[in-house]
Design an enzyme around this catalytic site. Structure first.
Site, PDB file in Angstrom:
ATOM      1  N   GLU A 116      35.134  47.406  42.972  1.00  0.00           N
ATOM      2  CA  GLU A 116      33.345  46.401  42.282  1.00  0.00           C
ATOM      3  C   GLU A 116      32.335  46.749  43.352  1.00  0.00           C
ATOM      4  O   GLU A 116      31.029  46.488  43.380  1.00  0.00           O
ATOM      5  CB  GLU A 116      34.462  44.691  41.935  1.00  0.00           C
ATOM      6  CG  GLU A 116      35.421  44.838  41.157  1.00  0.00           C
ATOM      7  CD  GLU A 116      36.892  45.506  41.018  1.00  0.00           C
ATOM      8  OE1 GLU A 116      37.286  45.253  40.478  1.00  0.00           O
ATOM      9  OE2 GLU A 116      36.667  45.860  42.765  1.00  0.00           O
ATOM     10  N   PHE A 149      46.190  32.235  36.885  1.00  0.00           N
ATOM     11  CA  PHE A 149      46.181  33.987  37.562  1.00  0.00           C
ATOM     12  C   PHE A 149      45.144  34.322  37.178  1.00  0.00           C
ATOM     13  O   PHE A 149      44.038  34.425  36.287  1.00  0.00           O
ATOM     14  CB  PHE A 149      47.426  34.468  36.248  1.00  0.00           C
ATOM     15  CG  PHE A 149      46.651  36.169  36.802  1.00  0.00           C
ATOM     16  CD1 PHE A 149      47.631  36.684  37.500  1.00  0.00           C
ATOM     17  CD2 PHE A 149      46.023  36.622  35.967  1.00  0.00           C
ATOM     18  CE1 PHE A 149      47.861  37.924  38.588  1.00  0.00           C
ATOM     19  CE2 PHE A 149      45.964  38.447  35.888  1.00  0.00           C
ATOM     20  CZ  PHE A 149      46.669  39.232  37.808  1.00  0.00           C
TER      21      PHE A 149
END
Length: 603
Positions: A68, A130
């Site tokens: 990323e 999560f």
């Protein structure tokens, strides 16, 4: 009216034909296209998966990076090279946090970006679900604005504002955090996206032009100090016209390089820590500093209290926050930089034809003579490759290249020795100084202009920080030429430890580097190696003749340093350079000149 309804309903009809309901993610994909986005960089994951589903079959080109951070830097490079908004995408949690360095780089260097991040569903927010992190809060200091979209009907306003803010005024990054349920929500009721107009940049009041021209008329030793705001304000041509009209010696910052072509007779070079002797001494000696789109960055000024000690300051900038922030401006001209230069040029040219013309000519001649006397030499002795000579040679062979740099010694050698003719051809992490910037930024630049010659100059330390993006280069067959200068050390840190830490070399040894040619080959990128000066010309010719991506691994002397260098807590006249006596002070004005200056320049 019927035609307009057809155009507004067209995207939904196309989506319906594909058998899919128009949800928030699909609406956003079409909004990006309406904003003029043609390429975006990203990496999928759970919370952003509806957006990636909507991308399937869309006209937008998505570039799959391998980390990323690579996505953020690639969007960053795309924006820097093109002037358009760069777009990157990541999922929630680690996907979003991996973007942060690239976002910070865009903020500090005023790069227009829109960052899209997935987020857990709104019902799960605040539950430590999560891959949930507070992306909105985490990035708040690093962006022009952050949006957290809580309902699908907020998307039109948020999207419009994000692109408007990224483009308007002083550009910068804007973040849109997209909960998964918002992406999945029904968006059939949303209107087709219409981009917002960019805010008009205000013009400076005429009083500023008159005051600046009056102050310049009394100056005997003026210097123009240009920065990155020149390119951001689309003011390159206006700046060149101004310099030509006034005939004032000019220095540029790292991000301003190219605002004047490198060979321009009035260009004294880069100023600052690794600036040229001619540039630094001219600024230290000047009696008027005309600042254009620069911000008195510490790497440019050295010891701020002793920077241009005898100079009055005229400061032209779009951002009022920069004027007076670090150095008092005797005259502030805040507004559209191009309009300011165009309005100021005739007034200044007329004033300069009056008093002190002879003194200014002598000053200009002295500055240019010093630039000639201290021009860099490229006839380094020995058989090893001299990096500045290699970079200057490559610059001459591809004068229109877009150069993307990593951070370190090689970054300063590029700034000193590459002959840039436009700021958008020099991509470098200035404010943040982020290693790992070079390769993904080159990917973005190449995709912004597929026909451009894009060169990535990196060092062995920086290159390994985002080396995985070689896979992206290979996948998309991007013809990027990579010049990897390898001294088997963290070169800039090693140089500082040599000079200022009594040669205590702590954690800078990279002698266990991999075989970079084998590594590149494993990724499917052609690789070459050079280690002797007499091999350089053939190696560069071979590098440039390869039709696809290629890497040139260059072994250089570990002891090679970047010169000149202004030590910490010293002024810019106190440069270290083994070819010149250390700490040379500028030639002080005579007592007669000082008296005349005091009489001439109004308080």
């Amino acid at each position: 009216m019927a035609r307009r309804r057809h155009r507004r309903q067209g995207p939904r009809r196309a989506h319906a034909r594909a058998g899919r309901r128009m949800n928030g993610a699909a609406w956003l994909v079409q909004a990006l296209a309406a904003e003029g986005v043609d390429t975006l960089f990203g990496y999928p994951g759970g919370a952003i998966m509806p957006f990636y589903d909507a991308l399937h079959g869309a006209t937008l080109k998505h570039v799959l990076v391998r980390h990323e951070q690579g996505a953020a830097f690639a969007a960053n490079g795309y924006a820097r090279a093109s002037g358009r908004v760069g777009v990157c995408v990541a999922t929630s949690g680690p996907g979003a946090s991996n973007l942060v360095t690239g976002i910070a780089d865009a903020m500090l260097d005023s790069v227009p970006m829109v960052v899209l991040t997935g987020q857990v569903g709104t019902a799960l927010m605040g539950t430590d679900a999560f891959q949930e992190i507070d992306v909105y809060g985490m990035t708040l200091p690093l962006v022009k604005h952050s949006f957290l979209v809580r309902r699908v009907d907020e998307l039109p306003h948020v999207t419009r504002e994000a692109f408007r803010l990224a483009r308007s005024g002083r550009p910068g990054p804007v973040l849109i955090d997209l909960p998964k349920d918002v992406q999945l929500a029904d968006a059939t009721q949303l209107p087709a996206h219409v981009p917002a107009a960019v805010d008009e940049v205000p013009r400076a009041p005429p009083s500023g032009y008159h005051a600046a021209a009056a102050l310049l008329a009394h100056a005997r030793r003026p210097v123009i100090y240009g920065g990155g705001g020149i390119a951001l304000g689309d003011a390159v041509e206006a700046f060149r016209t101004f310099v030509e009209g006034t005939q004032i010696p000019t220095v540029l910052t790292l991000k301003g390089l190219g605002a004047l072509p490198a060979g321009h007779p009035l260009h004294l070079g880069m100023l600052g820590m690794h600036g040229t002797r001619a540039a630094n001494l001219a600024v230290q000696e000047c009696d008027l500093l005309l600042v254009v789109g620069a911000r008195f960055d510490d790497r440019a000024t050295g010891k701020l209290a002793e920077f241009a000690p005898g100079a009055r300051v005229v400061h032209l900038d779009l951002d009022a926050c920069e004027v007076g922030k670090l150095r008092h401006a005797d005259v502030a001209v805040v507004g559209d930089l191009r309009a300011s230069l165009q309005a100021l040029a005739p007034a200044c040219s007329a004033q300069l034809r009056g008093r002190n013309g002879g003194a200014r000519r002598r000053w200009r001649d002295a500055c240019l003579q010093r630039a000639r006397e201290h021009a860099p030499r490229y006839d380094a002795p020995g058989d090893t490759v001299y990096a500045p000579a290699l970079l200057r040679r490559l610059s001459q062979q591809v004068p229109q290249a877009v150069v993307s740099c990593d951070v370190g010694q090689h970054q300063m050698w590029v700034a000193q020795h590459w002959q840039f003719d436009h700021p958008r051809r020099h991509l470098t992490s200035g404010g943040l100084g982020a290693m790992g910037f070079g390769l993904p930024a080159a990917i973005g630049a190449q995709l912004a202009d597929p026909d451009a010659c894009v060169v990535c100059v990196s060092g062995d330390g920086s290159f390994l920080m985002n080396v995985q993006e070689l896979a992206t280069v290979a996948r998309y067959r991007l013809p990027i030429k990579i010049v990897l200068l390898d001294n088997q050390a963290l070169g800039m840190v090693r140089q500082w430890q040599e000079l200022f830490f009594e040669r205590r070399y702590s954690e800078v040894d990279l002698s266990d580097n991999p075989d970079f040619c084998a590594l590149a080959t494993a990724f499917g990128v052609h690789a070459l190696h050079v280690s002797r000066a007499d091999q350089v010309d053939d190696a560069l010719q071979a590098l440039l003749s390869i039709p696809g991506p290629a890497l040139l691994h260059v072994a250089i002397d570990q002891a090679a340093n970047v010169w000149p260098l202004v030590p910490p807590n010293h002024n810019n006249a106190q440069m270290l350079d083994p070819q010149v006596a250390d700490g040379v002070a500028p030639h002080p004005p005579t007592a007669h000149d000082q008296k005349e200056d005091a009489d001439a320049i109004p308080a």
